[in-house]
Design a protein around this motif. Structure first.
Motif, PDB file in Angstrom:
ATOM      1  N   UNK A  38       0.835  -1.198   0.000  1.00 27.29           N
ATOM      2  CA  UNK A  38       0.000   0.000   0.000  1.00 27.29           C
ATOM      3  C   UNK A  38       0.873   1.252   0.000  1.00 27.29           C
ATOM      4  N   UNK A  39       2.019   1.142  -0.668  1.00 26.41           N
ATOM      5  CA  UNK A  39       2.972   2.248  -0.766  1.00 26.41           C
ATOM      6  C   UNK A  39       3.577   2.653   0.570  1.00 26.41           C
ATOM      7  N   UNK A  40       3.430   1.810   1.577  1.00 27.73           N
ATOM      8  CA  UNK A  40       4.115   2.097   2.840  1.00 27.73           C
ATOM      9  C   UNK A  40       5.570   1.653   2.741  1.00 27.73           C
ATOM     10  N   UNK A  41       6.433   2.239   3.563  1.00 22.62           N
ATOM     11  CA  UNK A  41       7.826   1.820   3.550  1.00 22.62           C
ATOM     12  C   UNK A  41       7.964   0.356   4.006  1.00 22.62           C
ATOM     13  N   UNK A  78      11.047  -2.479   5.499  1.00 23.70           N
ATOM     14  CA  UNK A  78      12.393  -2.446   6.064  1.00 23.70           C
ATOM     15  C   UNK A  78      12.822  -3.836   6.491  1.00 23.70           C
ATOM     16  N   UNK A 113      17.296   2.597   6.618  1.00 29.71           N
ATOM     17  CA  UNK A 113      16.231   2.283   7.556  1.00 29.71           C
ATOM     18  C   UNK A 113      15.004   1.722   6.881  1.00 29.71           C
ATOM     19  N   UNK A 114      14.680   2.200   5.688  1.00 25.16           N
ATOM     20  CA  UNK A 114      13.510   1.699   4.981  1.00 25.16           C
ATOM     21  C   UNK A 114      13.580   2.143   3.532  1.00 25.16           C
ATOM     22  N   UNK A 115      12.865   1.432   2.692  1.00 27.35           N
ATOM     23  CA  UNK A 115      12.713   1.844   1.295  1.00 27.35           C
ATOM     24  C   UNK A 115      11.224   1.852   0.974  1.00 27.35           C
ATOM     25  N   UNK A 116      10.863   2.527  -0.126  1.00 29.49           N
ATOM     26  CA  UNK A 116       9.492   2.412  -0.620  1.00 29.49           C
ATOM     27  C   UNK A 116       9.546   1.944  -2.069  1.00 29.49           C
TER      28      UNK A 116
END
Lengths: 392, 297, 316
Positions: B119-122, B124, B217-220
């Motif tokens: 849902x386009x959230x990051x 990780x 830390x995270x990607x999208x």
């Protein structure tokens, strides 16, 4: 919010999707033209409300959560017979993160005389494009999120989410209590709301709460590496650091803060919730003002959170709460006027707005002649395992 | 000092990402627009694996998943899409155009899939069994993941440069880049070498995807797009076809960006890479170390 | 019809605007100039028109506001054409993409003049879709003229074989200049008209996604003629609309569609139509050739051969 760069070449023309399959021929849609008729015969059997929010694309999460809240509200209104035997019929259309698609859906809904009101998009750039269409075709549109200026300036446009900048000053109380005198920020300069928070809101809050905003490091929604910006922001070791950016960037920025060994207060805004939850213990102490949290202790929030958990698992989000409140506002407007024409709903929304009501977001008052929601907000903090409410 | 550490880490990241793109652009004439998608999807695969199996994976396993998925995707893209386009194109200009648009179409597919999944959230790697920690180092902070990135960057950078310069297959690959017709006359199997080059490029994209997912830390779903544009700038800066040029370009851009963030308000950072790119093209179109391209005007 | 039209107004508008955006890339491409400056021109046209409308106290005619945008874009295009005159191919493409992205960053940092990150809203005008259609028809008319006869052949020569063109006495540089100016006109028209129709513009509207859109339109439709841009504009605007049944997977399907088009339809849909037509012509020509060969007149046969060869060449 940022449009991604490539956007996969996909969302180029216009994308359209409906939950119910209604779409291609909005104009002559069957049934009574309830929305544009007169009020003498009372409420029609069904009142059609169209939701135009992102269900896919960059803001899919915000849009789908809002849609969940809207469905919960519709169920409650219909099963509780709030509208005297009349039923709300809600459907959703996906804007896929695209301005043109949002405008297209609103135009179609406006052209469909059976549609009484529209629940508008969550992203400001979409809302800004939709607002003049609403004014021109005289259909009431109620937005959630969409915090930019200029959206509710147009008549026929309403906003059920208090703009972030209006309740953000609540953070002042917290910072004052912590004895903070210097605050620096790292913010996404290309997101209007966040730029406003950093440049205008925080400094003016500081005047009352005894802190000064020093270094403000601008980043873009394309920034990925936060080591540099964060280092610059903590160089003079401020008492508190504001992190104001979107999506994966909050995670990246917090990771950079943790790696930097910075020990002061970290404040953010409601979008930080998923990021801190994922980081866990290391993010303990991150604090932000919000318009909603599922742990807030009011009967409205408790009931809503229960309904949410039952329907979707997990705890209710602020986006869902806002969606819920937006449809409740419309229902109250219809109730107030005893009529579901577009004119009546607009008048009703204004009347209900001017009087204010208590929703899942607490006590809502409205400015701009009953068009634009306001609330005091709460201050919440991540304690390493869960969100706790500090200031209610 | 802190700035230097940050700039070197960022440079390593840019380098790992851009080298694969540069490799296939310089040798196979494939400007692969899907490189960013491959980068992102490789990292996502690691995340997905952990989520679906409920297992926590160590960093090495996540990196391995990244490399394998990246190489696989890259080879598939080459065999199914890019190579057929090259084979059908009748001249260089139309080949460039079709490769560009084919890559754009390809790039959209993994992005859309990940957008649907998240849902386009990051996403990780926090569920992984790897803790990011940082240490004091000569008065500045350096994290363990930064050290990993430095080591991987230096090793891979050297390896690829040496491979191209010293080995027979590297030489053959470079000869394709110089003149593919002569190369095939000399009995070079372009198909196999092409697949090998694409696999190396994709593997590096996947590796950098996994490393960045930890480091940032995270990607999208859209994370690859930003890097893609920067990689263009880096490759042209260094000169298409020159690996050393790409490495220099990566560190140059990282240094310039870090300096700009440290010394200005930061809103012009995006203009740097493109401004630099534009200037280099005007003054020295072949880049810092590029060979003069022989082309009819 | 009217109800359908009301409901799809935005898509109808989008089709014409996309057509103009695509022309801003297709027009230079036809002259062998692989430039994406059209997107920068779109931004210049849109922002100039918006600034003129918002900043003036009186109601401004669209002719003035859009015209101002076109003027600015043409001047910038001329300067750009001079600066990048040495660049070709992908290098030119990259340089012009950089220019477009720099324009976007300037829009972000433009402070009060451009509205910064929020962009500009309340750009109200009395522009109707009718005027937009007239602009598109006129553009198509002019382009038809450039695609036919001597001029058309000269442009093809400039693209396909610049050296030959030079030896034939064609001033290639002048054609390249025209390519940039044309891109400036089409791009800024698209931007100016769009901002007046939509009433808002912000930096996110003038980014890289526009480059991708325009390129997709041209490649899918065919880059050799404005007709290709028109076909592409219709498809790219309306296809997603008809992919609605795919729900969440529409973007995946769309990506596949573009990939398939890139592999199998190098000349775009227009190319397919052309191929079919040319195959027909060639068959006729072969027939004529046989008749000509039968004539046995040495001089006459040579002339006919030459003509036949050149026509075959054309039909290839």
């Amino acid at each position: 919010m940022n449009k991604n760069l490539l956007r996969s070449a996909g969302i180029v023309g216009a994308t359209l999707m409906t939950a119910s399959g209604l779409a291609s021929c909005g104009g002559s849609g069957g049934g009574s033209a309830a929305a544009t008729g007169d009020c003498e015969s009372g409420l029609p059997d069904t009142i059609k409300i169209v939701t135009v929010k992102d269900q896919t694309g960059v803001a899919a999460y915000t849009g789908t959560e809002a849609w969940r809240g809207i469905q919960l509200a519709a169920d409650e209104i219909n099963s509780g017979d709030m509208l005297d035997g009349s039923k709300l019929e809600v459907e959703v259309k996906d804007t896929a993160g695209d301005v043109q698609t949002a405008a297209s859906h609103v135009t179609q809904a406006a052209a469909d005389s059976s549609v009484s009101a529209i629940l508008g998009p969550v992203l400001s750039d979409q809302a800004l494009a939709v607002a003049p269409i609403a004014g021109k075709s005289e259909v009431p549109v109620v937005y959630t999120q969409a915090g930019s200026e200029g959206i509710v300036d147009e008549d026929w446009n309403f906003r059920a989410t208090p703009p972030l900048v209006t309740y953000y000053p609540k953070i002042g109380q917290y910072l004052e209590k912590q004895g903070a005198t210097s605050v620096n920020t790292v913010f996404a300069a290309d997101i209007p709301t966040l730029e406003q928070l950093s440049h205008d809101v925080l400094p003016s809050v500081g005047e009352d709460s005894g802190f000064q905003v020093g270094e403000q490091v601008a980043t873009q929604s394309t920034t990925q590496d936060y080591a540099g910006p964060v280092n610059k922001a903590i160089a003079d070791d401020p008492d508190a650091l504001g992190l104001l950016m979107v999506g994966a960037q909050i995670s990246s920025a917090m990771q950079a803060v943790i790696q930097s060994g910075y020990q002061g207060e970290v404040v953010s805004y409601p979008n930080a919730a998923p990021a801190v939850a994922e980081i866990g213990k290391a993010a303990a102490g991150v604090t932000w003002p919000t318009n909603f949290d599922s742990s807030i202790d009011t009967p409205e929030v408790k009931a809503f959170d229960e309904a949410y958990t039952e329907a979707y698992d997990g705890t209710a989000t602020n986006y869902a709460a806002e969606g819920y409140d937006s449809l409740m506002w419309v229902a109250k407007a219809i109730e107030e006027e005893g009529c579901a024409t577009r004119d009546a709903i607009k008048t009703g929304l204004e009347k209900v707005g001017q009087a204010g009501f208590t929703g899942t977001q607490g006590e809502l008052t409205f400015e701009a002649n009953g068009h634009d929601a306001r609330s005091d907000g709460y201050v919440v903090q991540w304690d390493g395992e869960k969100i706790v409410v500090l200031e209610q | 000092m802190q700035e230097l550490i940050n700039a070197v880490s960022l440079g390593c990241i840019y380098m790992l990402f851009a080298m694969g793109m540069s490799l296939v652009w310089g040798t196979l004439d494939v400007l692969n627009f899907a490189h960013g998608s491959i980068f992102m999807f490789s990292a996502f695969s690691g995340f997905y694996l952990m989520q679906e199996t409920g297992n926590s994976l160590p960093l090495a396993a996540l990196l391995l998943v990244g490399v394998v998925v990246g190489a696989l995707m890259s080879v598939l893209a080459y065999q199914l899409v890019l190579r057929p386009i090259l084979r059908r194109a009748k001249d260089k200009d139309s080949a460039e155009r079709q490769i560009l648009i084919g890559g754009i179409g390809l790039a959209g597919i993994p992005v859309a899939i990940v957008q649907i999944q998240t849902l386009s959230n990051p996403f990780s790697f926090r569920a992984g069994s790897f803790e990011v920690a940082s240490y004091d180092f000569l008065g500045a902070r350096i994290s363990n993941i930064q050290i990993v990135i430095w080591v991987v960057g230096v090793l891979l950078g050297t390896a690829v440069v040496l491979w191209l310069r010293r080995s027979r297959s590297g030489l053959a690959l470079r000869s394709i880049g110089v003149d593919s017709e002569v190369a095939s006359l000399m009995g070079i199997d372009q198909g196999r070498l092409g697949v090998a080059a694409m696999a190396v490029a994709g593997g590096m994209a996947g590796l950098s995807g996994a490393l960045l997912c930890v480091s940032f830390g995270a990607l999208t779903a859209e994370s690859g797009d930003v890097l893609l544009l920067k990689a263009f700038a880096i490759i042209i800066l260094g000169g298409v076809g020159s690996m050393l040029g790409t490495i220099i370009g990566a560190f140059f851009l990282a240094g310039a960006e870090t300096l700009l963030i440290a010394n200005t308000s930061g809103t012009w950072v995006d203009a740097v890479s493109f401004g630099l790119l534009f200037l280099v093209l005007l003054v020295r179109p072949q880049g810092i170390l590029g060979r003069q391209e022989v082309r009819r005007t | 019809m009217s109800a359908w039209y009301d409901a799809h107004l935005i898509l109808v508008q989008a089709t014409f605007i996309s057509f103009l955006v695509a022309l801003s890339i297709q027009f230079p491409m036809r002259m062998g100039v692989f430039s994406f400056a059209g997107v920068a021109n779109y931004a210049l046209g849109a922002y100039t028109a918006a600034i003129v409308v918002v900043r003036s106290d009186e109601i401004v005619s669209p002719v003035v506001s859009v015209g101002a945008g076109v003027l600015v874009a043409v001047v910038v295009s001329l300067i750009l054409a001079l600066i990048v005159r040495r660049l070709r191919g992908l290098y030119l493409a990259m340089a012009t993409i950089s220019v477009s992205l720099i324009v976007q960053v300037i829009a972000f940092n433009g402070g009060e003049l451009t509205g910064g990150a929020s962009g500009m809203f309340g750009v109200i005008s009395d522009l109707t879709i009718g005027s937009v259609i007239v602009v598109c028809v006129v553009a198509a008319g002019i382009l038809t003229w450039t695609e036919r006869g001597t001029l058309g052949r000269r442009i093809d020569a400039v693209r396909d074989d610049p050296e030959l063109a030079v030896s034939m006495g064609i001033n290639v540089n002048r054609y390249r200049l025209v390519a940039f100016v044309g891109s400036g006109v089409f791009g800024s028209l698209a931007g100016g008209l769009e901002v007046l129709l939509r009433s808002t513009i912000s930096p996110v509207n003038v980014g890289f996604s526009l480059v991708v859109t325009a390129l997709t339109i041209i490649i899918v439709g065919g880059y050799r003629s404005w007709v290709g841009a028109a076909i592409g504009a219709v498809i790219v605007t309306w296809l997603p609309f008809y992919l609605q049944a795919m729900e969440r997977y529409q973007q995946v399907i769309y990506g596949l569609f573009v990939v398939v088009a890139a592999i199998f339809v190098p000349g775009g849909l227009l190319g397919i139509a052309d191929q079919a037509r040319r195959r027909l012509v060639r068959r006729q020509l072969e027939h004529e050739d046989q008749e000509a060969a039968a004539e046995q007149d040495a001089g006459g046969a040579a002339v006919v051969d030459a003509v036949g060869a050149s026509r075959k060449e054309e039909a290839r």
